[in-house]
Design a protein around this motif. Structure first.
Motif, PDB file in Angstrom:
ATOM      1  N   ARG A  99      38.464 136.282  30.930  1.00 27.89           N
ATOM      2  CA  ARG A  99      39.191 135.714  29.929  1.00 27.89           C
ATOM      3  C   ARG A  99      38.633 134.718  28.968  1.00 27.89           C
ATOM      4  N   SER A 100      39.271 134.601  27.695  1.00 28.51           N
ATOM      5  CA  SER A 100      38.567 133.978  26.762  1.00 28.51           C
ATOM      6  C   SER A 100      39.468 132.617  26.621  1.00 28.51           C
ATOM      7  N   ASP A 101      38.983 131.374  26.825  1.00 30.37           N
ATOM      8  CA  ASP A 101      39.508 130.102  26.997  1.00 30.37           C
ATOM      9  C   ASP A 101      39.706 129.416  25.749  1.00 30.37           C
ATOM     10  N   ASN A 102      40.821 129.852  24.814  1.00 31.92           N
ATOM     11  CA  ASN A 102      41.022 129.509  23.430  1.00 31.92           C
ATOM     12  C   ASN A 102      41.599 127.936  23.575  1.00 31.92           C
ATOM     13  N   GLN A 103      42.014 127.672  24.756  1.00 29.13           N
ATOM     14  CA  GLN A 103      42.520 126.171  25.031  1.00 29.13           C
ATOM     15  C   GLN A 103      41.292 125.239  24.844  1.00 29.13           C
ATOM     16  N   LEU A 104      40.152 125.756  25.539  1.00 32.32           N
ATOM     17  CA  LEU A 104      38.880 124.988  25.530  1.00 32.32           C
ATOM     18  C   LEU A 104      38.511 125.182  24.219  1.00 32.32           C
ATOM     19  N   SER A 105      38.361 126.108  23.414  1.00 36.22           N
ATOM     20  CA  SER A 105      37.879 126.068  22.259  1.00 36.22           C
ATOM     21  C   SER A 105      38.382 124.987  21.410  1.00 36.22           C
ATOM     22  N   TRP A 106      39.679 124.674  21.363  1.00 34.96           N
ATOM     23  CA  TRP A 106      40.483 123.498  20.627  1.00 34.96           C
ATOM     24  C   TRP A 106      39.627 122.193  21.235  1.00 34.96           C
ATOM     25  N   ALA A 107      39.322 122.107  22.490  1.00 35.43           N
ATOM     26  CA  ALA A 107      38.957 120.995  22.794  1.00 35.43           C
ATOM     27  C   ALA A 107      37.327 120.487  22.665  1.00 35.43           C
ATOM     28  N   LEU A 108      36.475 121.732  22.472  1.00 35.29           N
ATOM     29  CA  LEU A 108      35.042 121.569  22.243  1.00 35.29           C
ATOM     30  C   LEU A 108      34.663 121.608  20.600  1.00 35.29           C
ATOM     31  N   ASN A 109      35.738 121.916  19.924  1.00 37.39           N
ATOM     32  CA  ASN A 109      35.575 122.029  18.706  1.00 37.39           C
ATOM     33  C   ASN A 109      35.753 120.757  17.789  1.00 37.39           C
ATOM     34  N   PRO A 110      34.441 120.223  17.195  1.00 44.25           N
ATOM     35  CA  PRO A 110      34.474 118.798  16.425  1.00 44.25           C
ATOM     36  C   PRO A 110      35.783 118.888  15.495  1.00 44.25           C
ATOM     37  N   ALA A 111      35.668 119.761  14.761  1.00 43.03           N
ATOM     38  CA  ALA A 111      36.593 120.193  13.721  1.00 43.03           C
ATOM     39  C   ALA A 111      38.177 119.560  14.021  1.00 43.03           C
ATOM     40  N   TYR A 112      38.313 119.834  15.330  1.00 44.65           N
ATOM     41  CA  TYR A 112      39.705 119.394  15.695  1.00 44.65           C
ATOM     42  C   TYR A 112      39.805 117.905  15.877  1.00 44.65           C
ATOM     43  N   MET A 113      38.780 117.398  16.287  1.00 42.29           N
ATOM     44  CA  MET A 113      38.542 116.016  16.268  1.00 42.29           C
ATOM     45  C   MET A 113      38.685 115.162  15.113  1.00 42.29           C
TER      46      MET A 113
END
Length: 952
Positions: A824-838
């Motif tokens: 499965r692709s963890d798109n929840q984690l993609s938010w958490a590891l993307n500095p652009a969201y910070m």
């Protein structure tokens, strides 16, 4: 609520005692004796384990009882081979439970198995109003020998649910069971940053609040809100069940009352259910006429998040608290505003600026005073079964049943909620808020008439059956939407507080709608069974089905199966062997899938695709909003059901004086005439239409073992395990999907991941590294660099194992479940590891503190200013898991403590846990689920409970 339960308890005791006294006479207790294990097959057919030719598994009441689950499907997980059960939501009463038997057998048609309750098919793919405490057993039919008798509905396997009944010649027995516990959040491994960590990440990235602070100011910052604890709360679950059984010479009764309440992890989510069941079995004095009358009533109500049936807000930061628990800023203090009006006065329409969405989400969780969703359902299940022996060999049977559901819902936005206030303000109107009321009723009617012949001629036993089945479904729904509510008078579901439509300003416009569907099917079929000397057996089925869904010429289909067995242990050369039973069996047959459109949650698949073979004209608005009459659906008169051909070879065995038993099955299941896209000329206004073309294959192995290690009056120990392997492959497809992240191509698996290989971080500059299509290392991921991975999100391996043990009244039961080799692709984690969201004002993972810098080159976290690709396999995880599904420890109070005159005859107390521990590489709350992405999935809870069972 406790008062209500006491009243119900007194009422049922009075009722049962009155019935018992009214028919009181001398009751002879039936003598107990050893009997062979009975296998429940379709349409009142039964067999014994040695004589059964099919692949099926029976799960008994002991597995389902005293479990804190709304649906019995959750309790089945890990208990049967070849069955994949995945709960895609932990919301109380959710219908988001995937059930797959022997792999996915279609690309777009319904893949849920047929569920039969006491001989009557259920009308929807949810079972929230069935009390698990009323279930006697569940038979899971898997191969063609077992399922072909269900024709165009048995393609995906069959679950036969049999509820409890009384026993002839038995005394009145009253039972009471109670369970109370608490549900808590599982843990995640996202390492979400606290306020100090987030401010440090912001400072490192030169963004927002942290960039304006010194190291000392960050260290001294005193606000550190854990939004997960704000948005998720532990909650209580409880259930109470009262049952009575008794029987005379020719009549027996089972009656029960049940109540279940399950609180949600998210505030204002909850489920409550009341059930009543009365099963009466009787026979004539000469035993030639037999009957069963069943009535089951259920009422449930639930409160749920808007997200549960509106996936469009999964990524909406101001409406979905499941997302907000991760991304809300921890340096903001919670609980600042007491109402939606207070919040609006403070922030106006700046709902997303400066992290304000966290406060909006707090307001959303006020439920009835903000965003509400209340759903009620009443179900009525009734069936009558009669049989009459015309002769000693010929029996006439009929079973008629109805499954009725009435549902209504009230969903919308309260005018006092922030979202209502801000929308009204932006639109320049006085009154905000809206309410949608939906009402539906669904009646499923089934009747089956048969004549059966059974005769023994010396060593020969013959069984023949001829059947006719008729199914009819009536469905009606209506809806109304009111826009504009008066906050001073509005009350949910009452119609009070509605603002009248203003034609001058064209505001507060209400909407109405309705839908009506009538569906049906007619079937004729025959069965034949033959046995010779308990050594060799044969079984065959031939069925002819007609469905309303298809056009003349394709309405009817023929399905069949043959199966045989060889009881090797009965042969002379097996005399003296250590096998107590050894049976080889094989079957081959066909099933159909007439439900060519996959049903959504809470939807009866028989009601879908009503117009696929017919041209449909509709009324609608055309150019310039002018009302018009136009063609909405192009007829495909050639469309028909999908057809599945399945071969199975199996072996059943018992040895070591019946201490070790099990079975193994090998199968191949081919689906032809896939319902999918067919190309068409663009001159028709569409480039493709739905029709039949394509094939796919499922192959697998299933194994079941149980070993009674210790057998003694004072202590017992049994260990058990089941495991399944399944692999699917698309063998023919006219219109493949060759682009994007999920592929459908000949030779590949269903929904094969198609991604760019991720290689890590460039130590020289902190950029992500990828493998391009030429095999070179690159810092940019392009679509042409995508690769077939050979991976999908359907588990190849599923199963469970555990133990049952007893010692001088104490008992310990443990069940583990597992699913393996799915990605499965963890798109929840993609938010958490993307500095652009910070930088956009959201919280992220503290892992970003380890981001690449010139002084930190040896890291797997790219630089905070590095570009991030969304088409790589960086966050594609093997979601395999092993879970302690259930553990129960308890004590059966010895009989010596209850004398003959005691009110209580037996007692059991126990503690248990559900979903206690999970071992997995998956970083989210729960790896379970057959969907692609976990973003905003309501977590499945961990539940700890205490229970007691009493017999009177």
């Amino acid at each position: 609520m406790n008062i209500k339960l006491r009243v119900l308890s007194i009422g049922v005791l009075f009722f049962m005692n009155g019935v018992y006294d009214a028919q009181k006479k001398k009751i002879d207790t039936a003598k107990t004796k050893d009997i062979e294990e009975v296998v429940i097959l379709g349409y009142n057919r039964t067999s014994t384990k040695p004589k059964d030719v099919s692949a099926n598994t029976t799960v008994n009441a002991e597995v389902l009882e005293n479990r804190p689950n709304v649906s019995f499907l959750n309790s089945l997980q890990g208990s049967a081979p070849g069955v994949t059960i995945a709960s895609n939501s932990g919301s109380p009463g959710s219908a988001k439970i995937d059930l797959v038997i022997r792999g996915i057998s279609s690309l777009s048609a319904d893949t849920e198995p047929l569920v039969i309750i006491d001989g009557v098919p259920t009308g929807a793919n949810q079972f929230r109003n069935l009390n698990s405490e009323d279930i006697e057993s569940i038979s899971i039919l898997r191969d063609a020998a077992a399922t072909s008798i269900y024709g165009n509905r048995g393609a995906n396997g069959v679950l036969l649910v049999r509820t409890k009944g009384g026993k002839f010649n038995s005394k009145l027995k009253l039972s009471y069971s109670a369970l109370t516990g608490v549900s808590v959040m599982p843990k995640n491994k996202y390492n979400i940053a606290d306020s100090h960590q987030l401010l440090r990440i912001q400072k490192n990235g030169g963004a927002l609040k942290g960039a304006t602070m010194t190291d000392q100011q960050i260290a001294d910052f005193d606000i550190n809100t854990n939004w997960e604890k704000t948005f998720f709360k532990a909650d209580v679950t409880q259930q109470h069940n009262i049952s009575a059984t008794f029987g005379g010479e020719n009549t027996s009764v089972y009656s029960s009352l049940g109540y279940l309440e399950q609180g949600g992890l998210v505030p204002n989510t909850k489920f409550q259910r009341f059930t009543f069941r009365n099963n009466i079995t009787g026979r004539s004095e000469d035993k030639r006429f037999n009957y069963t009358a069943i009535i089951g009533l259920g009422y449930s109500k639930r409160s749920q998040l808007n997200q549960e049936n509106n996936s469009g807000i999964n990524g909406n930061v101001v409406q979905n608290p499941l997302l907000g628990s991760f991304i809300a800023l921890p340096y903001l203090k919670s609980g600042q505003y007491g109402s939606g009006r207070d919040l609006f006065n403070a922030i106006g329409n700046a709902s997303s600026a400066n992290g304000n969405f966290a406060y909006v989400l707090e307001d959303v969780l006020r439920g009835d005073q903000s965003v509400f969703g209340k759903f009620n359902e009443t179900s009525i299940f009734a069936s009558a079964t009669t049989s009459y022996k015309l002769t000693d060999d010929i029996t006439l049977n009929n079973r008629t049943g109805v499954d009725v559901k009435y549902a209504n819902s009230f969903a919308g936005r309260h005018p006092n909620g922030y979202l209502s206030i801000v929308v009204a303000s932006n639109a320049g109107i006085e009154y905000g808020g809206s309410e949608t009321i939906n009402n539906s009723r669904e009646l499923n009617f089934t009747t089956v008439t048969s004549v059966n012949y059974n005769k023994v001629f010396g060593d020969h036993t013959i069984g023949l059956g001829a059947y006719m089945e008729y199914n009819k479904v009536h469905f009606y729904s209506s809806s109304q939407v009111q826009n504009g509510l008066d906050p001073k008078t509005f009350a949910i579901g009452t119609g009070v507080g509605y603002i009248a439509f203003d034609p001058d300003k064209d505001i507060y416009l209400p909407a109405v709608g309705a839908n009506k569907v009538t569906a049906g099917a007619l079937s004729y079929f025959a069965t034949a069974d033959y046995d010779f000397a308990d050594k060799y057996g044969f079984s065959g089925t031939l069925r002819r089905d007609g469905s309303y869904r298809f056009a003349p010429g394709n309405k009817w289909g023929t399905f069949w199966s043959v199966g045989g067995r060889w009881n090797i242990d009965k042969e002379g050369f097996m005399s003296g062997s250590f096998f107590d039973m050894l049976k080889l069996r094989a079957s081959y047959g066909t099933q159909g899938n007439a439900n060519v459109i996959a049903a959504g949650d809470d939807t009866n698949p028989l009601l879908l695709a009503t117009g696929i073979s017919r041209e449909i004209n509709v009324v609608g608005n055309g150019y310039g909003n002018t009302p018009g009459y136009f063609l909405n659906n192009f007829a495909n008169a050639t469309v028909q059901w999908e057809e599945i051909k399945q071969a199975n070879i199996g072996m059943d065995f018992k040895l070591l004086k019946n201490r070790l038993e099990g079975n193994i099955d090998v199968y191949r299941k081919n689906t032809d005439m896939l319902y999918y896209n067919i190309p068409s000329s663009a001159i028709l206004g569409q480039y493709n239409y739905r029709g039949n073309y394509g094939s796919l294959k499922n192959e697998g192995v299933e194994l079941v073992l149980r070993y009674n290690v210790l057998v003694n009056p004072n202590y017992k120990l049994s260990v058990f395990a089941n495991a399944s392997y399944n692999e699917n492959k698309i063998t023919k497809l006219l219109v493949p999907v060759t682009t994007g992240s999920l592929l459908l191509e000949e030779g590949g698996t269903i929904n094969e991941w198609n991604l760019v290989p991720y290689l890590g971080v460039n130590p020289n500059n902190g950029n992500e590294l990828y493998l391009d299509s030429n095999g070179n290392v690159a810092e940019q991921a392009l679509d042409k660099d995508r690769r077939k991975t050979g991976k999908n999100y359907f588990p190849k391996y599923t199963g469970g194992f555990g133990l049952n043990s007893e010692y001088k009244g104490f008992f310990l039961d443990v069940l583990f479940s597992f699913q393996a080799k799915f990605w499965r692709s963890d798109n929840q984690l993609s938010w958490a590891l993307n500095p652009a969201y910070m930088r956009a004002g959201y919280n992220v993972s503290a892992d970003l503190l380890n981001a690449w810098t010139p002084d930190n080159r040896d890291t797997d976290i790219p630089a905070l200013n590095a570009p991030v690709s969304s088409i790589t396999d960086r966050l594609l995880f093997d979601a395999s898991y092993l879970r302690m599904k259930n553990i129960t420890f308890g004590y059966n109070v010895p009989k010596k403590f209850f004398n003959e005159n005691a009110v209580i005859k037996s007692a059991k107390i126990f503690v248990q846990g559900e979903n206690i521990m999970t071992w997995t590489k998956w970083r989210g709350y729960d790896p379970e689920g057959l969907g692609t992405f976990p973003l905003s999935v309501y977590p499945n809870p961990r539940t700890f409970s205490l229970g007691v069972n009493l017999d009177f």
